[in-house]
Design a protein around this motif. Structure first.
Motif, PDB file in Angstrom:
ATOM      1  N   LEU A  56      -2.586 -57.059  11.632  1.00 18.68           N
ATOM      2  CA  LEU A  56      -3.104 -57.853  12.741  1.00 18.68           C
ATOM      3  C   LEU A  56      -4.596 -58.121  12.554  1.00 18.68           C
ATOM      4  CD1 LEU A  56      -2.460 -59.255  15.387  1.00 18.68           C
ATOM      5  CD2 LEU A  56      -2.821 -57.078  16.567  1.00 18.68           C
ATOM      6  N   ALA A  57      -5.335 -57.124  12.099  1.00 18.08           N
ATOM      7  CA  ALA A  57      -6.765 -57.314  11.829  1.00 18.08           C
ATOM      8  C   ALA A  57      -6.958 -58.395  10.764  1.00 18.08           C
ATOM      9  CB  ALA A  57      -7.409 -56.000  11.378  1.00 18.08           C
ATOM     10  N   ASN A  58      -6.107 -58.400   9.742  1.00 17.01           N
ATOM     11  CA  ASN A  58      -6.207 -59.420   8.693  1.00 17.01           C
ATOM     12  C   ASN A  58      -5.877 -60.813   9.220  1.00 17.01           C
ATOM     13  OD1 ASN A  58      -7.052 -57.658   6.696  1.00 17.01           O
ATOM     14  ND2 ASN A  58      -4.969 -57.186   6.050  1.00 17.01           N
ATOM     15  N   GLU A  59      -4.932 -60.894  10.148  1.00 16.75           N
ATOM     16  CA  GLU A  59      -4.628 -62.186  10.759  1.00 16.75           C
ATOM     17  C   GLU A  59      -5.826 -62.704  11.550  1.00 16.75           C
ATOM     18  OE1 GLU A  59      -0.896 -62.380  12.902  1.00 16.75           O
ATOM     19  OE2 GLU A  59       0.035 -61.038  11.446  1.00 16.75           O
ATOM     20  N   TYR A  60      -6.467 -61.805  12.299  1.00 23.25           N
ATOM     21  CA  TYR A  60      -7.675 -62.199  13.041  1.00 23.25           C
ATOM     22  C   TYR A  60      -8.790 -62.599  12.076  1.00 23.25           C
ATOM     23  CZ  TYR A  60      -5.965 -60.684  17.630  1.00 23.25           C
ATOM     24  OH  TYR A  60      -5.276 -60.563  18.804  1.00 23.25           O
ATOM     25  N   LEU A  61      -8.870 -61.932  10.930  1.00 23.51           N
ATOM     26  CA  LEU A  61      -9.880 -62.272   9.926  1.00 23.51           C
ATOM     27  C   LEU A  61      -9.660 -63.700   9.402  1.00 23.51           C
ATOM     28  CD1 LEU A  61     -12.309 -60.901   8.656  1.00 23.51           C
ATOM     29  CD2 LEU A  61     -10.826 -60.078   6.849  1.00 23.51           C
ATOM     30  N   ASP A  62      -8.409 -64.049   9.185  1.00 23.96           N
ATOM     31  CA  ASP A  62      -8.096 -65.426   8.778  1.00 23.96           C
ATOM     32  C   ASP A  62      -8.507 -66.421   9.869  1.00 23.96           C
ATOM     33  OD1 ASP A  62      -7.019 -64.478   6.415  1.00 23.96           O
ATOM     34  OD2 ASP A  62      -4.939 -64.569   7.123  1.00 23.96           O
ATOM     35  N   ASP A  63      -8.241 -66.054  11.129  1.00 23.63           N
ATOM     36  CA  ASP A  63      -8.626 -66.918  12.242  1.00 23.63           C
ATOM     37  C   ASP A  63     -10.143 -67.044  12.339  1.00 23.63           C
ATOM     38  OD1 ASP A  63      -5.947 -67.191  12.844  1.00 23.63           O
ATOM     39  OD2 ASP A  63      -5.974 -65.699  14.454  1.00 23.63           O
ATOM     40  N   LEU A  64     -10.852 -65.968  11.993  1.00 29.10           N
ATOM     41  CA  LEU A  64     -12.313 -65.983  12.035  1.00 29.10           C
ATOM     42  C   LEU A  64     -12.867 -67.025  11.067  1.00 29.10           C
ATOM     43  CD1 LEU A  64     -14.900 -64.693  13.175  1.00 29.10           C
ATOM     44  CD2 LEU A  64     -14.749 -63.005  11.339  1.00 29.10           C
ATOM     45  N   ASP A  65     -12.240 -67.157   9.925  1.00 34.03           N
ATOM     46  CA  ASP A  65     -12.659 -68.169   8.956  1.00 34.03           C
ATOM     47  C   ASP A  65     -12.517 -69.571   9.552  1.00 34.03           C
ATOM     48  OD1 ASP A  65     -13.476 -69.111   6.327  1.00 34.03           O
ATOM     49  OD2 ASP A  65     -11.377 -69.730   6.071  1.00 34.03           O
ATOM     50  N   ALA A  66     -11.403 -69.821  10.224  1.00 33.49           N
ATOM     51  CA  ALA A  66     -11.185 -71.129  10.850  1.00 33.49           C
ATOM     52  C   ALA A  66     -12.157 -71.344  12.015  1.00 33.49           C
ATOM     53  CB  ALA A  66      -9.748 -71.251  11.329  1.00 33.49           C
ATOM     54  N   ALA A  67     -12.452 -70.289  12.775  1.00 32.23           N
ATOM     55  CA  ALA A  67     -13.389 -70.412  13.900  1.00 32.23           C
ATOM     56  C   ALA A  67     -14.788 -70.747  13.404  1.00 32.23           C
ATOM     57  CB  ALA A  67     -13.415 -69.110  14.704  1.00 32.23           C
ATOM     58  N   GLY A  68     -15.142 -70.280  12.212  1.00 31.77           N
ATOM     59  CA  GLY A  68     -16.449 -70.600  11.636  1.00 31.77           C
ATOM     60  C   GLY A  68     -16.615 -72.090  11.417  1.00 31.77           C
ATOM     61  N   LYS A  69     -15.518 -72.747  11.078  1.00 28.22           N
ATOM     62  CA  LYS A  69     -15.577 -74.205  10.890  1.00 28.22           C
ATOM     63  C   LYS A  69     -15.850 -74.907  12.214  1.00 28.22           C
ATOM     64  CE  LYS A  69     -12.501 -73.871   6.951  1.00 28.22           C
ATOM     65  NZ  LYS A  69     -11.140 -73.974   6.484  1.00 28.22           N
ATOM     66  N   VAL A  70     -15.289 -74.384  13.292  1.00 27.98           N
ATOM     67  CA  VAL A  70     -15.553 -74.952  14.619  1.00 27.98           C
ATOM     68  C   VAL A  70     -17.009 -74.702  15.003  1.00 27.98           C
ATOM     69  CG1 VAL A  70     -14.940 -74.855  17.072  1.00 27.98           C
ATOM     70  CG2 VAL A  70     -13.139 -74.682  15.334  1.00 27.98           C
ATOM     71  N   ALA A  71     -17.503 -73.511  14.700  1.00 28.46           N
ATOM     72  CA  ALA A  71     -18.882 -73.160  15.055  1.00 28.46           C
ATOM     73  C   ALA A  71     -19.908 -73.985  14.278  1.00 28.46           C
ATOM     74  CB  ALA A  71     -19.119 -71.667  14.808  1.00 28.46           C
ATOM     75  N   ARG A  72     -19.497 -74.547  13.154  1.00 34.76           N
ATOM     76  CA  ARG A  72     -20.411 -75.368  12.353  1.00 34.76           C
ATOM     77  C   ARG A  72     -20.089 -76.859  12.444  1.00 34.76           C
ATOM     78  NH1 ARG A  72     -18.836 -71.138   9.269  1.00 34.76           N
ATOM     79  NH2 ARG A  72     -17.475 -72.410   7.988  1.00 34.76           N
ATOM     80  N   ALA A  73     -19.387 -77.258  13.508  1.00 32.78           N
ATOM     81  CA  ALA A  73     -18.983 -78.659  13.665  1.00 32.78           C
ATOM     82  C   ALA A  73     -20.205 -79.574  13.700  1.00 32.78           C
ATOM     83  CB  ALA A  73     -18.179 -78.829  14.952  1.00 32.78           C
TER      84      ALA A  73
END
Length: 140
Positions: A56-73
């Motif tokens: 589950l932590a690894n799944e959240y880590l993958d989501d964190l990568d995608a969230a970084g793209k939103v944060a740098r929009a």
């Protein structure tokens, strides 16, 4: 979807996305033990729980990568509305990143707790083995 009656039953390896994740039944978490000293989970369940929390932590880590793209929009254009929209999107992405970091830390902490419990389990097993081995052999 109706909420099932009864207490939830842990089923190692079952994914959250599967239908009827928690099924009412006579079971519970791990192998039942007598009250008092002892463990509420058997060794195999502790291994599976640690593995699932790490997963589950690894799944959240993958989501964190995608969230970084939103944060740098970046704004699609150079006008005021696009810039304001991008700032709001970046703030939302940053908040999502923080929430995901908290979830990752929580999951890793839970996995660590189960690994620690495994160490205590092994220590208790070793102690019980040494006590038994100190007993006289055969019929006295």
């Amino acid at each position: 979807m109706a909420v099932p009656e009864g207490s939830p039953v842990y089923e190692p390896g079952l994914r959250w996305s599967e239908v009827d994740r928690f099924r009412p039944a006579g079971g519970s978490y791990g192998t039942p033990v007598a009250e008092g000293a002892g463990f509420k989970y058997d060794e195999a369940t502790l291994h599976e729980l640690a593995k699932e929390w790490r997963g589950l932590a690894n799944e959240y880590l993958d989501d964190l990568d995608a969230a970084g793209k939103v944060a740098r929009a970046m704004p699609p254009g150079l006008e005021y509305a696009s810039g304001g929209n991008a700032v709001t999107t970046q703030q939302s992405g940053a908040a999502l990143e923080e929430a995901l970091r908290q979830r990752i830390a929580y999951c890793e902490n839970m996995a660590t707790k189960y690994v620690t419990a495994l160490g205590k389990y092994a220590t208790a097993e070793d102690h019980a083995t040494s006590v038994i081995n100190q007993q006289p052999k055969g019929i006295a």
